[in-house]
Scaffold this motif. Structure first.
Motif, PDB file in Angstrom:
ATOM      1  N   VAL A 139      -5.403   4.563  -9.705  1.00  0.00           N
ATOM      2  CA  VAL A 139      -4.221   4.892  -9.523  1.00  0.00           C
ATOM      3  C   VAL A 139      -3.817   5.150  -8.495  1.00  0.00           C
ATOM      4  O   VAL A 139      -4.081   5.732  -7.706  1.00  0.00           O
ATOM      5  CB  VAL A 139      -3.501   4.913 -11.124  1.00  0.00           C
ATOM      6  CG1 VAL A 139      -1.630   4.670 -10.345  1.00  0.00           C
ATOM      7  CG2 VAL A 139      -3.735   4.597 -11.342  1.00  0.00           C
ATOM      8  N   TYR A 140      -2.918   3.830  -7.222  1.00  0.00           N
ATOM      9  CA  TYR A 140      -3.038   4.361  -6.425  1.00  0.00           C
ATOM     10  C   TYR A 140      -1.066   4.085  -5.962  1.00  0.00           C
ATOM     11  O   TYR A 140      -0.463   3.716  -6.252  1.00  0.00           O
ATOM     12  CB  TYR A 140      -2.870   3.139  -5.238  1.00  0.00           C
ATOM     13  CG  TYR A 140      -4.303   3.704  -4.379  1.00  0.00           C
ATOM     14  CD1 TYR A 140      -5.554   3.089  -5.551  1.00  0.00           C
ATOM     15  CD2 TYR A 140      -5.277   3.807  -3.456  1.00  0.00           C
ATOM     16  CE1 TYR A 140      -6.823   3.303  -5.595  1.00  0.00           C
ATOM     17  CE2 TYR A 140      -6.325   3.482  -3.204  1.00  0.00           C
ATOM     18  CZ  TYR A 140      -7.221   3.498  -3.987  1.00  0.00           C
ATOM     19  OH  TYR A 140      -8.296   3.864  -3.685  1.00  0.00           O
ATOM     20  N   GLU A 196       5.341  -0.015  -5.682  1.00  0.00           N
ATOM     21  CA  GLU A 196       3.303  -0.799  -4.799  1.00  0.00           C
ATOM     22  C   GLU A 196       3.139  -1.935  -5.945  1.00  0.00           C
ATOM     23  O   GLU A 196       2.988  -2.418  -6.906  1.00  0.00           O
ATOM     24  CB  GLU A 196       2.713   0.336  -5.694  1.00  0.00           C
ATOM     25  CG  GLU A 196       2.777   1.833  -5.077  1.00  0.00           C
ATOM     26  CD  GLU A 196       3.220   2.337  -6.375  1.00  0.00           C
ATOM     27  OE1 GLU A 196       4.195   4.018  -6.147  1.00  0.00           O
ATOM     28  OE2 GLU A 196       3.990   1.969  -6.877  1.00  0.00           O
ATOM     29  N   SER A 197       2.388  -2.504  -5.718  1.00  0.00           N
ATOM     30  CA  SER A 197       2.293  -3.953  -5.702  1.00  0.00           C
ATOM     31  C   SER A 197       0.617  -4.314  -5.115  1.00  0.00           C
ATOM     32  O   SER A 197      -0.296  -3.633  -4.150  1.00  0.00           O
ATOM     33  CB  SER A 197       2.765  -5.230  -5.525  1.00  0.00           C
ATOM     34  OG  SER A 197       3.304  -5.703  -4.180  1.00  0.00           O
ATOM     35  N   GLY A 198       0.093  -5.453  -5.612  1.00  0.00           N
ATOM     36  CA  GLY A 198      -1.895  -5.608  -4.859  1.00  0.00           C
ATOM     37  C   GLY A 198      -2.624  -4.935  -5.732  1.00  0.00           C
ATOM     38  O   GLY A 198      -3.940  -5.712  -5.209  1.00  0.00           O
ATOM     39  N   GLY A 199      -2.554  -4.718  -6.279  1.00  0.00           N
ATOM     40  CA  GLY A 199      -3.801  -3.895  -6.776  1.00  0.00           C
ATOM     41  C   GLY A 199      -4.828  -4.954  -7.853  1.00  0.00           C
ATOM     42  O   GLY A 199      -4.224  -6.014  -7.806  1.00  0.00           O
ATOM     43  N   GLY A 200      -5.714  -4.355  -7.814  1.00  0.00           N
ATOM     44  CA  GLY A 200      -6.322  -5.194  -8.855  1.00  0.00           C
ATOM     45  C   GLY A 200      -8.089  -4.511  -9.375  1.00  0.00           C
ATOM     46  O   GLY A 200      -8.334  -3.892  -9.312  1.00  0.00           O
ATOM     47  N   GLN A 220       5.530   3.997  -9.279  1.00  0.00           N
ATOM     48  CA  GLN A 220       4.856   3.920 -10.344  1.00  0.00           C
ATOM     49  C   GLN A 220       3.373   3.686 -10.005  1.00  0.00           C
ATOM     50  O   GLN A 220       2.617   4.048 -11.262  1.00  0.00           O
ATOM     51  CB  GLN A 220       5.536   2.806 -11.375  1.00  0.00           C
ATOM     52  CG  GLN A 220       5.077   1.664 -11.175  1.00  0.00           C
ATOM     53  CD  GLN A 220       5.069   0.578  -9.491  1.00  0.00           C
ATOM     54  OE1 GLN A 220       5.804   0.972  -9.435  1.00  0.00           O
ATOM     55  NE2 GLN A 220       4.476  -0.572 -10.018  1.00  0.00           N
ATOM     56  N   GLY A 221       2.996   3.439  -9.674  1.00  0.00           N
ATOM     57  CA  GLY A 221       1.306   2.691  -8.755  1.00  0.00           C
ATOM     58  C   GLY A 221       1.190   1.752  -9.410  1.00  0.00           C
ATOM     59  O   GLY A 221       1.399   1.203  -9.913  1.00  0.00           O
ATOM     60  N   THR A 222      -0.326   1.417  -8.451  1.00  0.00           N
ATOM     61  CA  THR A 222      -0.523   0.111  -8.878  1.00  0.00           C
ATOM     62  C   THR A 222      -2.834   0.646  -9.039  1.00  0.00           C
ATOM     63  O   THR A 222      -2.706   1.366  -8.320  1.00  0.00           O
ATOM     64  CB  THR A 222      -0.220  -0.688  -7.888  1.00  0.00           C
ATOM     65  OG1 THR A 222      -0.944  -2.179  -8.311  1.00  0.00           O
ATOM     66  CG2 THR A 222      -0.825  -0.486  -6.726  1.00  0.00           C
TER      67      THR A 222
END
Length: 126
Positions: A93-94, A6-10, A118-120
């Protein structure tokens, strides 16, 4: 070996938007339903949205309908979660997960999914 990233979290302000990506390696993403789940501190994991392997079926948690949109690009082996109108209660956490046994449908319960990322972290705060 199946791997999801996963990516794009913040960090985003309330009312803002984020797009999460779930990229797969080791298997063809188009063969599996993909689910997005989230877990906030002290809370149980909950289903957010899912999309069937052929993208003919999507589901959303009732509280998120109209704000979140799931899509997939099988050519890029990636599933996306567009999140608009984010609220502080969306902080969590997504995780994305692959359900290879789900054919033509998807569900928001975690049990049928057999591969997890692994989550973001998504944090909505001013």
């Amino acid at each position: 070996q199946l791997q999801l990233v996963e990516s794009g979290g913040g960090l985003v302000q309330p009312g803002g938007s984020l797009t999460l990506s779930c990229a797969a390696s080791g298997f063809t993403l188009g063969r599996a339903a993909i689910g997005w789940f989230r877990q906030a501190p002290g809370k149980e994991r909950e289903g957010v949205s899912c999309i069937s392997n052929g993208a003919s079926s999507t589901n959303y948690a009732d509280s998120l309908k109209g704000r979140f949109t799931i899509s997939r690009d099988n050519g890029k082996n990636t599933v996306y979660l567009q999140m608009n109108g984010l609220k502080p209660e969306d902080t969590a956490v997504y995780y994305c997960a692959a359900g290879s046994r789900l054919i033509g449908l998807c569900v928001l319960s975690a049990a049928p999914y057999d591969g997890w990322g692994q989550g973001t972290q998504v944090t909505v705060s001013s």
